[in-house]
Design an enzyme around this catalytic site. Structure first.
Site, PDB file in Angstrom:
ATOM      1  N   GLU A   1      80.628  12.872  -9.899  1.00  0.00           N
ATOM      2  CA  GLU A   1      79.707  12.871 -10.840  1.00  0.00           C
ATOM      3  C   GLU A   1      79.549  13.951 -11.815  1.00  0.00           C
ATOM      4  OE1 GLU A   1      76.192  13.685  -7.699  1.00  0.00           O
ATOM      5  OE2 GLU A   1      75.854  11.657  -7.737  1.00  0.00           O
TER       6      GLU A   1
ATOM      7  N   ASP B   1      74.504   8.172   0.436  1.00  0.00           N
ATOM      8  CA  ASP B   1      73.787   9.380  -0.191  1.00  0.00           C
ATOM      9  C   ASP B   1      72.615   9.965   0.389  1.00  0.00           C
ATOM     10  OD1 ASP B   1      73.204  11.515  -1.423  1.00  0.00           O
ATOM     11  OD2 ASP B   1      72.979  10.643  -3.501  1.00  0.00           O
TER      12      ASP B   1
ATOM     13  N   GLU C   1      65.125  14.354  -0.706  1.00  0.00           N
ATOM     14  CA  GLU C   1      65.167  13.700  -2.193  1.00  0.00           C
ATOM     15  C   GLU C   1      64.923  11.997  -2.004  1.00  0.00           C
ATOM     16  OE1 GLU C   1      69.315  13.932  -3.462  1.00  0.00           O
ATOM     17  OE2 GLU C   1      69.049  12.507  -5.147  1.00  0.00           O
TER      18      GLU C   1
HETATM   19  O1  GCW Z   1      72.177  13.050  -3.702  1.00  0.00           O
HETATM   20  C1  GCW Z   1      72.880  13.250  -4.828  1.00  0.00           C
HETATM   21  C2  GCW Z   1      71.793  13.805  -5.612  1.00  0.00           C
HETATM   22  C3  GCW Z   1      72.488  14.871  -6.817  1.00  0.00           C
HETATM   23  C4  GCW Z   1      73.467  15.885  -5.934  1.00  0.00           C
HETATM   24  C5  GCW Z   1      74.606  14.976  -5.255  1.00  0.00           C
HETATM   25  C6  GCW Z   1      75.283  15.799  -4.695  1.00  0.00           C
HETATM   26  C7  GCW Z   1      73.922  18.123  -6.429  1.00  0.00           C
HETATM   27  O2  GCW Z   1      70.912  13.154  -6.380  1.00  0.00           O
HETATM   28  O3  GCW Z   1      71.252  15.726  -7.300  1.00  0.00           O
HETATM   29  O4  GCW Z   1      73.844  16.788  -6.816  1.00  0.00           O
HETATM   30  O5  GCW Z   1      73.915  14.049  -4.342  1.00  0.00           O
HETATM   31  O6  GCW Z   1      75.297  15.749  -3.043  1.00  0.00           O
HETATM   32  O7  GCW Z   1      76.313  16.349  -5.037  1.00  0.00           O
END
Ligand code: GCW
Length: 716
Positions: free
Chosen positions: A307, A381, A409
């Site tokens: 990311e 995720d 989240e």
């Molecule tokens: O779930 C996603 C989140 C990001 C997060 C990423 C991760 C810290 O939307 O906000 O970044 O995972 O785990 O690195």
């Protein structure tokens, strides 16, 4: 007349059922409410004095916690003595700190450096209880265990308990930024007031440490994995050291998320190539500098090449090259590197669920011994439900940590009640079959499957400056459950829920049973109203608040919900069999085989692995479309039940917390309905099938749900 009325009112007030005094949740599960008079005498007889010396800060913390907790629960202060033992004394200490403990010759050697033992003994012919350990930290954990027994109304008689953690590193991961915002945080600001540190240390930080110690959390990563290199500069390291000093007595080490290109951003180098000698030297010096300030610094957590974060691949190097460089820097002082396996790239057209495995499995055996590869529970995720991550069991020569997310989240933030114990239990009990049947994820995490001693579990923290710490009363349970499951990954989510409920609310069975039942169904309710039957990643863009299954216009294919559900006129679901992305081949043959056939795939994961026609028949006899609608509705109904149950608990709960939970449940019901209606409206526009009989149509047309915008949703 008026006087009479007044008297009657006063009398009514006196006779009204005694509702507990107002509470705001600050005290978490460490409330130490007074024991009912009928039971108090028994506990009091087994707690007449505290006996032991407290030459170290950790032993002082243990003694103070015992004194505070026992006084509050038993209604009188306990004398603290260093020697002698009256009947009913509580002895605490290690053989080194306490001659009385030493004389008992207890088998503390077996307990390791964090375990404890609690026993009913006789000292000079008089009955006593001893909390003993090999280390001061063990005594502290034992003190909390004894207090927990009273808080949950278990006996203090004829005790013979021994307990030790099954996982070595039990860490919270804070996604806290230096400006005090918290990525995916729904509980206020970061607890770390960087600007006022190191001089000013919020008193509540000690309570944070106590809470962690009470559930066995022994490390905290202070900053976000999307990290800022500034935290590694001298002014910030002074602040980090202040926090480390504060947490140390509670057995908690601090760790930092390291930005991979820090040598460039704050070190003036022109590269961050992990094979470059200057870069390696920079990290070695940086680690040494940290250790001069924080002698027990835990190590680094790293998110690299994921990311947008920098990483070794920017220089054509592997994750192992990057991790090993940092591992070498902290190794001389016993530090570790937690290297995250959460990587995916839009340059690879391949199924995102496959990428971590494809990148990391070939590196098995190439990491230094003090590297832990940190793997999320599932391959995508932190979704409401995912299958277990295929890396578990597949890297026998590498320590693997399980990373779970406490902050919700993807499960309704702080306002939705979702107890995550069952989700974590589900992944921990999943059988990887990597070393025959019974090769559970829990055995990977506790190291027993492949004989590993460096073991770890990490939880993305859900705490912040909110008065109740976690943004809601029930989210405290996820903090609690994380600690307890990291201590023992074979533990039971239900037993932990009960333990938490008794301490946080009350021991009255009329409260305990419904609260625990509510908690145990809550996560499944979220699955039903958000992502039933194995659907995943349907949340709205960026903030993930509310439904967005229609989103298909984001630059990265794998950020779009349509990428994951693949719904169309013909059917719905992601084919991960050999006919599709082939992700199933990343599991052991026993697992892959079962999941490759829709008839043997558990329905809760059906659309994760299969693309099926809308008229596909399920076990219920219903078509896939009808079942989908029924499950969405079932999720809403479950929340309605949770609300009703909670309303009925009014006589048993203090007004302040009762109201807060009640209001949040109303929000949850409204939002569950929103999820259901929006999802049915959207999927119905593709399936073109009518709603099954008796199902209410969505409250609004699809266009309405698609038009909703929440630019200021929290946690971004
Ligand atoms: O779930 C996603 C989140 C990001 C997060 C990423 C991760 C810290 O939307 O906000 O970044 O995972 O785990 O690195």
């Amino acid at each position: 007349m008026r006087l009479l009325l007044l008297c009657l009112l006063l009398l009514a007030g006196l006779l009204a059922p005694a509702r507990a005094a107002a509470e705001d949740g600050y005290r978490l599960w460490l409330r130490y409410g007074p024991v009912e008079p009928a039971r108090r005498a028994r506990y009091a007889a087994a707690a007449t004095a505290l006996v032991g010396e407290a030459p170290s800060p950790t032993l002082r913390a243990a003694r103070d916690e015992l004194a505070r907790g026992l006084e509050a629960m038993l209604g009188r202060p306990l004398p603290v003595e260093v020697g002698g033992a009256r009947a009913g004394a509580i002895l605490f200490g290690t053989p080194a700190s306490s001659p009385a403990v030493a004389r008992l010759n207890l088998p503390v050697g077996r307990l390791g450096d964090e375990g404890y033992l609690i026993r009913s003994v006789r000292v000079d012919g008089r009955p006593a209880t001893v909390i003993a350990a090999n280390s001061d930290r063990g005594v502290l954990y034992g003190a909390f265990a004894l207090l927990r027994r009273i808080q949950t109304r278990q006996t203090l008689e004829r005790l013979d308990l021994a307990d030790a953690p099954k996982v070595k590193l039990r860490l919270l991961n804070h996604w806290d930024n230096l400006d005090r915002t918290v990525e995916r945080g729904y509980a206020g600001q970061s607890l770390w007031d960087w600007h006022k540190l190191p001089e000013w240390q919020e008193p509540r930080l000690r309570d944070y440490a106590r809470a962690n110690a009470s559930v066995g959390v022994n490390g905290t990563v202070l900053n976000n994995v999307n990290s800022n290199a500034q935290v590694l500069t001298p002014p910030y390291l002074a602040k980090v050291a202040a926090l480390a000093d504060l947490f140390r007595p509670y057995g908690i080490r601090v760790y930092l998320s390291a930005r991979f290109n820090a040598p460039m951003e704050i070190g003036g180098l022109t590269t961050a190539d992990p094979l470059d000698p200057a870069v390696r030297g920079w990290w070695r010096d940086k680690a040494a500098e940290i250790y001069t300030r924080v002698p027990d610094f835990g190590g680094f957590l790293v998110k690299a090449n994921s990311e947008g974060q920098p990483g070794p691949q920017d220089y054509g190097r592997s994750h192992a090259d990057g991790a090993n460089m940092l591992a070498e820097a902290v190794a001389p002082r016993g530090g570790v590197v937690m290297w995250r396996a959460f990587v995916y790239s839009n340059e690879k057209p391949d199924d995102r669920a496959k990428q971590a495995y494809d990148e990391f499995r070939p590196l098995d055996g190439r990491f230094h011994p003090n590297v832990v590869v940190q793997v999320k529970n599932g391959p995508i995720d932190f979704q409401p439900r995912e299958p277990f991550h295929p890396l578990f069991g597949a890297m026998p020569r590498t320590p693997l940590a399980l990373e779970v997310q406490l902050t919700k989240e993807y499960l309704g933030f702080a306002t939705h009640l979702a107890y995550l114990g069952p989700m974590w239990e589900e992944v921990l009990r999943a059988d990887t079959f990597r070393a025959g049947a019974g090769s559970t994820v829990a055995k990977v995490v506790d190291g027993s499957l492949h004989g590993r001693t460096l073991t770890a579990m990490a939880g993305v923290a859900n705490v912040g400056t909110d008065r109740n710490w976690t943004g809601s009363q029930f989210d405290q349970a996820n903090w609690y459950a994380f600690g307890r499951l990291a201590w023992d990954p074979h533990g039971s989510a239900r037993a932990i829920a009960e333990e938490w409920a008794r301490q946080t609310w009350d021991n009255d069975p009329r409260l305990v049973a419904p609260v625990v039942d509510t908690m145990m169904t809550s996560r499944e309710a979220v699955v039903d109203y958000m992502t039933p039957l194995g659907l995943h990643h349907l949340m709205a863009t960026d903030h993930h608040y509310g439904p967005g299954p229609w989103v298909d216009d984001l630059p990265r294919a794998d950020w779009n919900p349509t990428y994951y559900h693949r719904a169309g006129a013909a059917g719905i679901g992601f084919d991960r069999t050999t006919r599709g992305s082939g992700a199933l081949s990343q599991y052991a043959p026993e697992v892959a085989q079962r999941l490759s056939d829709p008839r043997t795939t558990p329905e809760e994961l059906l659309l994760w692995f299969h693309h099926l026609p809308w008229d596909h028949r399920l076990a219920s006899g219903r078509t896939l479309w009808n079942e989908l609608v029924v499950r969405y509705s079932r999720g809403v109904a479950k929340v309605r039940d949770m609300r009703r149950t909670w309303a009925g608990l009014r006589p048993h709960v203090d007004a302040e917390r009762h109201t807060e939970v009640g209001v949040f449940l109303a929000v949850q019901e409204k939002e569950a309905r929103w999820w259901r209606d929006a999802s049915i409206a959207y999927f119905g526009s593709l399936s073109k099938r009518p709603l099954p009989a008796g199902q209410t149509p969505p409250a609004h047309p699809l266009a309405y749900y698609r038009s909703l915008r929440f630019p200021h949703a929290p946690g971004q």
